[in-house]
Write a protein that holds these residues in place. Structure first.
Motif, short mmCIF file in Angstrom:
data_model
loop_
_atom_site.label_atom_id
_atom_site.label_comp_id
_atom_site.label_asym_id
_atom_site.label_seq_id
_atom_site.Cartn_x
_atom_site.Cartn_y
_atom_site.Cartn_z
N GLY A 148 0.81 -1.21 0.00
CA GLY A 148 0.00 0.00 0.00
C GLY A 148 0.84 1.26 0.00
N LEU A 149 1.99 1.20 0.64
CA LEU A 149 2.89 2.35 0.67
C LEU A 149 3.42 2.65 -0.73
CD1 LEU A 149 4.83 1.24 3.86
CD2 LEU A 149 3.09 3.03 3.74
N ARG A 150 3.72 1.61 -1.47
CA ARG A 150 4.23 1.81 -2.84
C ARG A 150 3.13 2.38 -3.73
NH1 ARG A 150 9.19 -0.27 -2.55
NH2 ARG A 150 9.59 -2.20 -1.37
N VAL A 151 1.88 1.94 -3.50
CA VAL A 151 0.77 2.51 -4.27
C VAL A 151 0.63 4.00 -3.97
CG1 VAL A 151 -1.74 2.47 -4.60
CG2 VAL A 151 -0.47 0.33 -4.41
N ARG A 152 0.90 4.39 -2.75
CA ARG A 152 0.85 5.80 -2.37
C ARG A 152 1.99 6.60 -2.99
NH1 ARG A 152 -2.41 8.15 1.23
NH2 ARG A 152 -3.68 6.89 2.66
N GLY A 153 2.95 5.91 -3.59
CA GLY A 153 4.07 6.60 -4.23
C GLY A 153 5.27 6.80 -3.34
N ILE A 154 5.28 6.14 -2.18
CA ILE A 154 6.43 6.26 -1.28
C ILE A 154 7.57 5.39 -1.79
CG2 ILE A 154 7.24 5.87 1.09
CD1 ILE A 154 4.34 6.37 1.99
N LYS A 155 8.74 5.97 -1.95
CA LYS A 155 9.87 5.25 -2.53
C LYS A 155 11.08 5.14 -1.60
CE LYS A 155 8.60 6.58 -7.25
NZ LYS A 155 9.04 7.28 -8.50
N LYS A 156 11.20 6.04 -0.63
CA LYS A 156 12.37 6.02 0.24
C LYS A 156 12.38 4.76 1.10
CE LYS A 156 13.19 10.99 0.54
NZ LYS A 156 13.35 12.14 1.45
N ARG A 157 13.46 4.03 1.02
CA ARG A 157 13.54 2.74 1.73
C ARG A 157 13.43 2.93 3.24
NH1 ARG A 157 14.75 -2.62 0.30
NH2 ARG A 157 14.58 -3.82 2.23
N ALA A 158 14.04 3.99 3.76
CA ALA A 158 14.01 4.19 5.21
C ALA A 158 12.58 4.45 5.68
CB ALA A 158 14.91 5.36 5.59
N VAL A 159 11.82 5.19 4.88
CA VAL A 159 10.43 5.49 5.24
C VAL A 159 9.60 4.21 5.20
CG1 VAL A 159 8.35 6.75 4.58
CG2 VAL A 159 10.60 7.87 4.44
N ILE A 160 9.81 3.41 4.16
CA ILE A 160 9.06 2.16 4.04
C ILE A 160 9.44 1.20 5.16
CG2 ILE A 160 8.67 0.12 2.60
CD1 ILE A 160 9.03 1.90 0.15
N ASP A 161 10.73 1.10 5.46
CA ASP A 161 11.19 0.22 6.55
C ASP A 161 10.49 0.57 7.86
OD1 ASP A 161 12.89 -1.09 4.84
OD2 ASP A 161 14.73 -0.13 5.58
N GLU A 162 10.45 1.85 8.17
CA GLU A 162 9.84 2.28 9.42
C GLU A 162 8.34 1.99 9.44
OE1 GLU A 162 9.34 6.31 12.19
OE2 GLU A 162 10.45 6.40 10.29
N ALA A 163 7.68 2.25 8.31
CA ALA A 163 6.24 2.03 8.24
C ALA A 163 5.90 0.54 8.34
CB ALA A 163 5.68 2.62 6.95
N VAL A 164 6.72 -0.31 7.71
CA VAL A 164 6.49 -1.75 7.77
C VAL A 164 6.63 -2.25 9.21
CG1 VAL A 164 7.45 -4.00 7.14
CG2 VAL A 164 7.11 -2.25 5.38
N GLU A 165 7.68 -1.82 9.88
CA GLU A 165 7.87 -2.25 11.27
C GLU A 165 6.73 -1.76 12.16
OE1 GLU A 165 10.95 -1.76 15.06
OE2 GLU A 165 11.69 -1.41 13.01
N THR A 166 6.33 -0.50 11.97
CA THR A 166 5.25 0.06 12.78
C THR A 166 3.96 -0.73 12.58
OG1 THR A 166 6.22 2.28 12.72
CG2 THR A 166 3.87 2.12 13.21
N ALA A 167 3.64 -1.04 11.32
CA ALA A 167 2.40 -1.78 11.03
C ALA A 167 2.45 -3.18 11.63
CB ALA A 167 2.18 -1.85 9.53
N LEU A 168 3.58 -3.85 11.51
CA LEU A 168 3.70 -5.19 12.06
C LEU A 168 3.62 -5.17 13.58
CD1 LEU A 168 6.50 -6.58 9.72
CD2 LEU A 168 4.13 -7.37 9.81
#
Length: 291
Positions: A148-168
């Motif tokens: 879902g983050l990629r669909v939103r257009g988020i590309k920065k790996r650090a941002v995605i890493d943090e969001a994935v951990e937070t969601a899990l």
């Protein structure tokens, strides 16, 4: 009746003339609005849904969705529970010819989620959905949550890493998967897969999370974990859950709506619905006379 309880009963006042005849049970009046002290996250207004063959599955439903509360939708099979739920995030748009009428207003923005100006893809990110059976993508655990983050257009790996951990973490599965994030999601148990799907729905930070019979395919232990998780999540996100399990609705929800043949028959505080239903059809369903 408390201030927050909303049912389909008509309440007489001194200024209202007495009705000459009693209203028929099958013709419920409009559901009362939520009390001011109960902030809304969404308002379903005069909502109807038609399948492409012309069949009307939902009929003029009015229902408040209270902010950061769990709203349960119950009713017999085929009454329109899942159809209504899937309407809230435009899942029916995936099939041509289906049609909505009325409004689903997201508060406090006042946006109509089923209006022609609303982008269905963005609606699904703002109103996440978890289905009856766990349906992880054929990808890694990490990529499932990041989708879902990629669909939103988020590309920065650090941002995605943090969001994935937070969601899990929010889905109470981080400690179980943190060492195998790049392994296949299919290697997880059924209960873990469902919590992964919840994490996937949470990652884009939705305003509302929809749960369609989320524990029906799980064993009792996994069911208890998901129920505990849902109650914890309701502190930060608004949740609407469809369930055939009335005990589950009674255990975890704050408000309950009873549906029958596409209509919202009664809506109110969960304790009131299960202990003192106002409509005869609700009472018949709760007491097991039909279902």
């Amino acid at each position: 009746m408390t201030d927050t309880t909303m049912t389909i009963d008509k309440t007489k006042t001194d200024t209202q003339p007495a009705a000459p005849t009693k209203a028929e049970p099958d013709m419920p009046p409009a559901i009362k609005p939520a009390a001011e002290r109960d902030p809304l996250r969404a308002r379903i207004e005069n909502f109807s849904f038609y399948y492409s063959n012309g069949f009307q599955a939902i009929k003029q439903v009015d229902m408040p969705i209270l902010d950061r509360k769990i709203t349960a939708i119950i009713g017999p099979s085929g009454c329109g529970k899942s159809t209504l739920l899937r309407s809230l995030n435009r899942m029916h748009d995936l099939y041509p010819g289906n049609r909505y009428e009325g409004k689903v207003i997201l508060e406090p923005e006042g946006e109509n989620l089923i209006g022609p100006e609303a982008d269905p893809v963005l609606v699904r990110l703002r109103v996440g959905m978890v289905f009856q059976k766990p349906n992880p993508f054929p990808k890694s655990i990490y990529e499932n949550v990041a989708a879902g983050l990629r669909v939103r257009g988020i590309k920065k790996r650090a941002v995605i890493d943090e969001a994935v951990e937070t969601a899990l973490r929010r889905a109470a599965i981080w400690d179980e998967v943190k060492d195998k994030l790049h392994g296949s999601a299919y290697d997880l148990s059924g209960g873990q897969q469902q919590r992964l799907c919840i994490a996937r729905g949470l990652a884009p930070n939705p305003e509302i999370l929809l749960l369609d019979e989320p524990t029906s395919a799980l064993d009792p232990i996994a069911t208890a974990k998901v129920e505990d998780l849902v109650q914890e999540l309701s502190e930060t996100v608004t949740i609407v859950i469809v369930t055939h399990n009335m005990q589950q609705a009674a255990r975890i929800s704050h408000r309950t709506a009873f549906m029958y043949l596409g209509e919202a028959i009664e809506f109110g505080d969960t304790n009131q619905i299960f202990t003192n239903p106002k409509h005869p059809r609700t009472e018949s369903y709760i007491t097991g006379r039909y279902g």
